[in-house]
Write a protein that holds these residues in place. Structure first.
Motif, PDB file in Angstrom:
ATOM      1  N   THR A  14     -36.157  17.119 -17.097  1.00  0.00           N
ATOM      2  CA  THR A  14     -36.428  15.741 -17.510  1.00  0.00           C
ATOM      3  C   THR A  14     -37.921  15.483 -17.403  1.00  0.00           C
ATOM      4  OG1 THR A  14     -35.919  13.413 -17.088  1.00  0.00           O
ATOM      5  CG2 THR A  14     -36.056  14.838 -15.160  1.00  0.00           C
ATOM      6  N   THR A  20     -33.453   9.335 -15.055  1.00  0.00           N
ATOM      7  CA  THR A  20     -32.430  10.345 -14.816  1.00  0.00           C
ATOM      8  C   THR A  20     -31.603   9.999 -13.582  1.00  0.00           C
ATOM      9  OG1 THR A  20     -33.742  12.031 -15.933  1.00  0.00           O
ATOM     10  CG2 THR A  20     -32.081  12.820 -14.371  1.00  0.00           C
ATOM     11  N   GLU A  63     -39.734  17.139 -23.385  1.00  0.00           N
ATOM     12  CA  GLU A  63     -39.255  16.176 -24.372  1.00  0.00           C
ATOM     13  C   GLU A  63     -37.735  16.177 -24.371  1.00  0.00           C
ATOM     14  OE1 GLU A  63     -41.039  16.823 -28.178  1.00  0.00           O
ATOM     15  OE2 GLU A  63     -43.031  17.051 -27.304  1.00  0.00           O
ATOM     16  N   PRO A  64     -37.115  15.039 -24.681  1.00  0.00           N
ATOM     17  CA  PRO A  64     -35.651  15.019 -24.776  1.00  0.00           C
ATOM     18  C   PRO A  64     -35.167  16.053 -25.786  1.00  0.00           C
ATOM     19  CG  PRO A  64     -36.530  12.793 -24.826  1.00  0.00           C
ATOM     20  CD  PRO A  64     -37.708  13.729 -24.927  1.00  0.00           C
ATOM     21  N   ASP A 123     -27.092  11.741 -21.861  1.00  0.00           N
ATOM     22  CA  ASP A 123     -27.895  11.167 -20.779  1.00  0.00           C
ATOM     23  C   ASP A 123     -29.254  10.738 -21.342  1.00  0.00           C
ATOM     24  OD1 ASP A 123     -29.678  13.426 -20.747  1.00  0.00           O
ATOM     25  OD2 ASP A 123     -29.703  13.401 -18.555  1.00  0.00           O
ATOM     26  N   ASN A 125     -32.032  12.071 -21.296  1.00  0.00           N
ATOM     27  CA  ASN A 125     -32.778  13.216 -21.810  1.00  0.00           C
ATOM     28  C   ASN A 125     -32.145  13.776 -23.083  1.00  0.00           C
ATOM     29  OD1 ASN A 125     -34.553  13.433 -19.331  1.00  0.00           O
ATOM     30  ND2 ASN A 125     -32.523  13.657 -18.442  1.00  0.00           N
ATOM     31  N   ASN A 126     -31.136  13.068 -23.594  1.00  0.00           N
ATOM     32  CA  ASN A 126     -30.363  13.471 -24.764  1.00  0.00           C
ATOM     33  C   ASN A 126     -29.507  14.710 -24.476  1.00  0.00           C
ATOM     34  OD1 ASN A 126     -29.610  12.455 -27.242  1.00  0.00           O
ATOM     35  ND2 ASN A 126     -30.960  13.805 -28.393  1.00  0.00           N
TER      36      ASN A 126
END
Length: 192
Positions: A14, A20, A63-64, A123, A125-126
């Protein structure tokens, strides 16, 4: 053969540990059981069950994940599709759906896969997340099933490990059994 006890931890990444932790601890209800940190680095562990945890590294520049639905095939380098957490009650799926939607997170309908009921989400963070409840009377661990009409040769050999497929290891010498210090030892000397 080793005896496994579960997933000690699944480590993900993350760039925003705050978001998160808020999602995994405060929304999903997983306890934050350990945290390591110094400039430019964090690793936090959250308890899923008595034997399983998820962990997150916080790294600047992460990055996500790109948009990708659970189980949809991709091309190119890829090594992770989604993580599924078992829940103990059927009703837990509907409670999670309500909690996720109340928090403004997308949540799928509850789907019946025959052997499990599943709820899907993402979530912050994708990371694709699934929650699964096993259907009563269907225990794939007790009675494995193969529905692939054209499995590879290894899939045709049954559920149990096949001896002799890999070279036998040499007995470990005392030098091979040495344990080296690693990240996280500071948890043992820090209360908080």
């Amino acid at each position: 053969m080793p005896r496994y006890t579960g997933i000690n931890h699944l480590a993900m990444a993350t760039r925003d540990m705050e978001a998160t932790v808020r999602y995994w601890r405060d929304l999903l209800g997983m306890r934050l059981v350990a945290g390591l940190g110094r400039a430019g680095y964090r690793q936090y562990f959250l308890e899923v069950s008595e034997t399983d945890m998820v962990a997150f590294f916080e790294w600047n520049g992460v990055e996500p994940l790109p948009d990708k639905d659970h189980g949809v095939p991709v091309k190119g380098p890829w090594g992770f599709d989604h993580v599924s957490f078992g829940v103990s009650e059927r009703e837990d799926l509907f409670e999670l759906k309500a909690r996720l939607e109340a928090a403004g997170c997308w949540a799928s309908e509850v789907l019946d896969h025959g052997f499990i009921l599943s709820l899907y989400s993402f979530d912050p963070n994708n990371i694709p997340v699934e929650f699964s409840w096993p259907q009563p009377g269907v225990d794939l661990r007790a009675r494995p099933r193969m529905a692939d009409r054209d499995p590879p040769p290894a899939g045709r050999e049954g559920p149990d490990p096949v001896p002799g497929r890999w070279p036998a290891p040499d007995p470990a010498s005392p030098d091979d059994r040495r344990v080296y210090p690693g990240e996280g030892r500071e948890i043992l000397t820090h209360d908080g």
